[in-house]
Design an enzyme around this catalytic site. Structure first.
Site, PDB file in Angstrom:
ATOM      1  N   TRP A 140       0.820  -1.222   0.000  1.00 20.68           N
ATOM      2  CA  TRP A 140       0.000   0.000   0.000  1.00 20.68           C
ATOM      3  C   TRP A 140       0.845   1.259   0.000  1.00 20.68           C
ATOM      4  O   TRP A 140       0.462   2.246  -0.623  1.00 20.68           O
ATOM      5  CB  TRP A 140      -1.011  -0.024   1.140  1.00 20.68           C
ATOM      6  CG  TRP A 140      -1.987  -1.148   0.975  1.00 20.68           C
ATOM      7  CD1 TRP A 140      -2.196  -2.206   1.818  1.00 20.68           C
ATOM      8  CD2 TRP A 140      -2.878  -1.359  -0.141  1.00 20.68           C
ATOM      9  NE1 TRP A 140      -3.140  -3.049   1.306  1.00 20.68           N
ATOM     10  CE2 TRP A 140      -3.579  -2.565   0.107  1.00 20.68           C
ATOM     11  CE3 TRP A 140      -3.133  -0.671  -1.326  1.00 20.68           C
ATOM     12  CZ2 TRP A 140      -4.528  -3.076  -0.783  1.00 20.68           C
ATOM     13  CZ3 TRP A 140      -4.077  -1.177  -2.209  1.00 20.68           C
ATOM     14  CH2 TRP A 140      -4.759  -2.352  -1.930  1.00 20.68           C
ATOM     15  N   LYS A 182     -12.650  -2.187   6.167  1.00 20.60           N
ATOM     16  CA  LYS A 182     -11.966  -3.064   7.118  1.00 20.60           C
ATOM     17  C   LYS A 182     -12.533  -2.886   8.528  1.00 20.60           C
ATOM     18  O   LYS A 182     -12.990  -3.837   9.124  1.00 20.60           O
ATOM     19  CB  LYS A 182     -10.462  -2.805   7.099  1.00 20.60           C
ATOM     20  CG  LYS A 182      -9.757  -3.503   5.946  1.00 20.60           C
ATOM     21  CD  LYS A 182      -9.282  -2.587   4.880  1.00 20.60           C
ATOM     22  CE  LYS A 182      -8.752  -3.350   3.671  1.00 20.60           C
ATOM     23  NZ  LYS A 182      -7.931  -2.516   2.818  1.00 20.60           N
ATOM     24  N   ASP A 219      -2.042   6.336   6.288  1.00 13.42           N
ATOM     25  CA  ASP A 219      -3.062   5.420   5.772  1.00 13.42           C
ATOM     26  C   ASP A 219      -3.410   4.456   6.913  1.00 13.42           C
ATOM     27  O   ASP A 219      -2.617   3.594   7.274  1.00 13.42           O
ATOM     28  CB  ASP A 219      -2.477   4.667   4.567  1.00 13.42           C
ATOM     29  CG  ASP A 219      -3.464   3.668   3.946  1.00 13.42           C
ATOM     30  OD1 ASP A 219      -4.559   3.476   4.514  1.00 13.42           O
ATOM     31  OD2 ASP A 219      -3.110   3.101   2.896  1.00 13.42           O
TER      32      ASP A 219
HETATM   33  C1  LIG Z   1      -7.294  -2.096   1.728  1.00 12.64           C
HETATM   34  C2  LIG Z   1      -6.245  -1.052   1.818  1.00 12.64           C
HETATM   35  C3  LIG Z   1      -6.076  -0.068   0.844  1.00 12.64           C
HETATM   36  C4  LIG Z   1      -6.885  -0.031  -0.438  1.00 12.64           C
HETATM   37  O1  LIG Z   1      -8.147   0.391  -0.200  1.00 12.64           O
HETATM   38  P1  LIG Z   1      -9.216   0.612  -1.389  1.00 12.64           P
HETATM   39  O2  LIG Z   1     -10.379   1.126  -0.630  1.00 12.64           O
HETATM   40  O3  LIG Z   1      -9.418  -0.713  -2.036  1.00 12.64           O
HETATM   41  O4  LIG Z   1      -8.643   1.608  -2.330  1.00 12.64           O
HETATM   42  C5  LIG Z   1      -5.111   0.903   1.037  1.00 12.64           C
HETATM   43  N1  LIG Z   1      -4.345   0.906   2.147  1.00 12.64           N
HETATM   44  C6  LIG Z   1      -4.467  -0.040   3.104  1.00 12.64           C
HETATM   45  C7  LIG Z   1      -3.601   0.009   4.304  1.00 12.64           C
HETATM   46  C8  LIG Z   1      -5.419  -1.047   2.970  1.00 12.64           C
HETATM   47  O5  LIG Z   1      -5.535  -1.987   3.924  1.00 12.64           O
END
Ligand SMILES: *Cc1c(COP(=O)(O)O)cnc(C)c1O
Length: 359
Positions: free
Chosen positions: A103, A196, A172
């Site tokens: 990511w 999540k 993030d």
């Molecule tokens: C799942 C995830 C993403 C991607 O998220 P999307 O909503 O599919 O764009 C980005 N960063 C982290 C840490 C993730 O777990």
């Protein structure tokens, strides 16, 4: 409700069962409105109450100060890899990034198109199984911001201390938001895809310090400017209304449990149950050690691909779903977000112990 499994998916992931039951009960007629939330105008008084409650709850649960905006956006966490540089990399154009896995790698790919990124440190040398040591002298004080992925969903690492940087920290937190207390004031921006720990897919939360919003160039496309969404309180266009409603229900559920302070020790206990077993097992091993271990995503391996596959199949059959590791790591991964009941983790460890014994 009766045929529900233990779902260890990394995302979209398990939702709290009481939230699903509540949504089902309110599906046809939301509190006397005579319609479902998904049929409502986003400009109606009823819906206005929902989005305002969602924001107020998130502010309460995370202790988000008034000088931060809370935005409800679409496009996933992935769109933020573009919006962040477009809106924030407007001074020196330089952005520091710590590369801790896929990511942050995706964020770097976009930064290369839109700004001048620099990889301050990386854990790629050991398949991203650790968080690099960081010291103040490694960072560019003139950088527009520093990008970090706080919890690495795929590799199962997470930061246990703040990077010692001067530039605003952009984190993030897609896979760890609301899992443990964080001091929002230490961050310029926290963002997270909802699927999540917050609700269903289709919603992204962006928590952003007001002075950073001011950086957005006037020439940015309207929908890609944080200013638009901050000024219009996420109602410039139609927001993901139903996902925001579900997120509100998740936040109410968490508040009623006692908030982040109450769920954090439960999360640590759940993670410790699995790690303690992995550290003693002769068959299964954790891929991450020590203080860098995630309490949300726990990758583990046997060291034998065939045995891994056999375990995943046996677990599936026993009602422990989605334990297969990410294709880039292999092995297994148990994602144990807030909504995974402690009982699910206890039962999983029992199952692993039995599997090991009978092998
Ligand atoms: C799942 C995830 C993403 C991607 O998220 P999307 O909503 O599919 O764009 C980005 N960063 C982290 C840490 C993730 O777990």
């Amino acid at each position: 409700m009766y045929d529900r499994v233990y779902n260890f998916s990394s995302g979209p992931a398990v939702m709290p069962e009481p939230v699903l039951a509540r949504a089902a009960a309110e599906m046809l007629n939301y509190r006397g409105s005579g319609m479902s939330v998904m049929e409502m105008s986003h400009r109606s008084a009823v819906y206005d109450g929902i989005i305002k409650d969602a924001e107020a709850l998130l502010r309460e649960l995370m202790g988000i100060p008034g000088e931060y905006a809370v935005l409800f956006l679409q496009g996933g966490a992935s769109l933020q890899f573009d919006m962040l540089p477009m809106n924030l990399a407007t001074g020196s154009g330089r952005v520091d990034l710590i590369n801790t896995g896929m990511w942050s790698g995706r964020a770097l790919k976009e930064l290369k198109k839109l700004a001048s990124p620099r990889v301050v440190a990386s854990s790629e040398d050991k398949t991203f199984t650790y968080i690099p040591e960081l010291t103040a002298d490694m960072f560019d004080p003139e950088a527009d911001y520093v990008h970090v992925c706080w919890n690495n969903t795929i590799y199962g690492t997470r930061y246990s201390e703040l990077p010692p940087c001067e530039a605003p920290l952009v984190a993030d937190m897609s896979s760890c938001i609301l899992s443990e207390p964080v001091d929002v004031r230490k961050f310029g921006c926290i963002f997270a895809g909802a699927q999540k720990n917050l609700g269903p897919a289709g919603l992204t939360i962006v928590i952003l310090r007001q002075d950073l919003i001011e950086r957005a160039p006037e020439t940015l496309p309207t929908m890609l400017s944080f200013r638009t969404h901050a000024e219009q309180r996420s109602l410039y266009n139609t927001p993901p209304t139903y996902a925001i409603y579900m997120c509100k229900l998740v936040l109410e559920w968490l508040r009623d449990l006692g908030g982040v302070e109450a769920i954090a020790p439960v999360n640590r206990r759940k993670a410790a149950l699995i790690y303690d077993y992995l550290d003693r097992s002769n068959m299964f091993h954790a891929t991450v050690g020590g203080k860098d271990r995630s309490i949300m995503n726990i990758p583990f391996v046997t060291g034998d691909k065939e045995l891994d596959a056999k375990f995943v199949a046996a677990a599936e059959a026993a009602g422990f779903k989605n334990l297969k590791g990410h294709r880039s790591v292999g092995g297994m991964r148990a994602s144990i977000y807030n909504a995974m009941p402690e009982e699910g983790v206890v039962r999983l460890v029992e199952f692993m112990r039995e599997f090991e014994k009978n092998a």
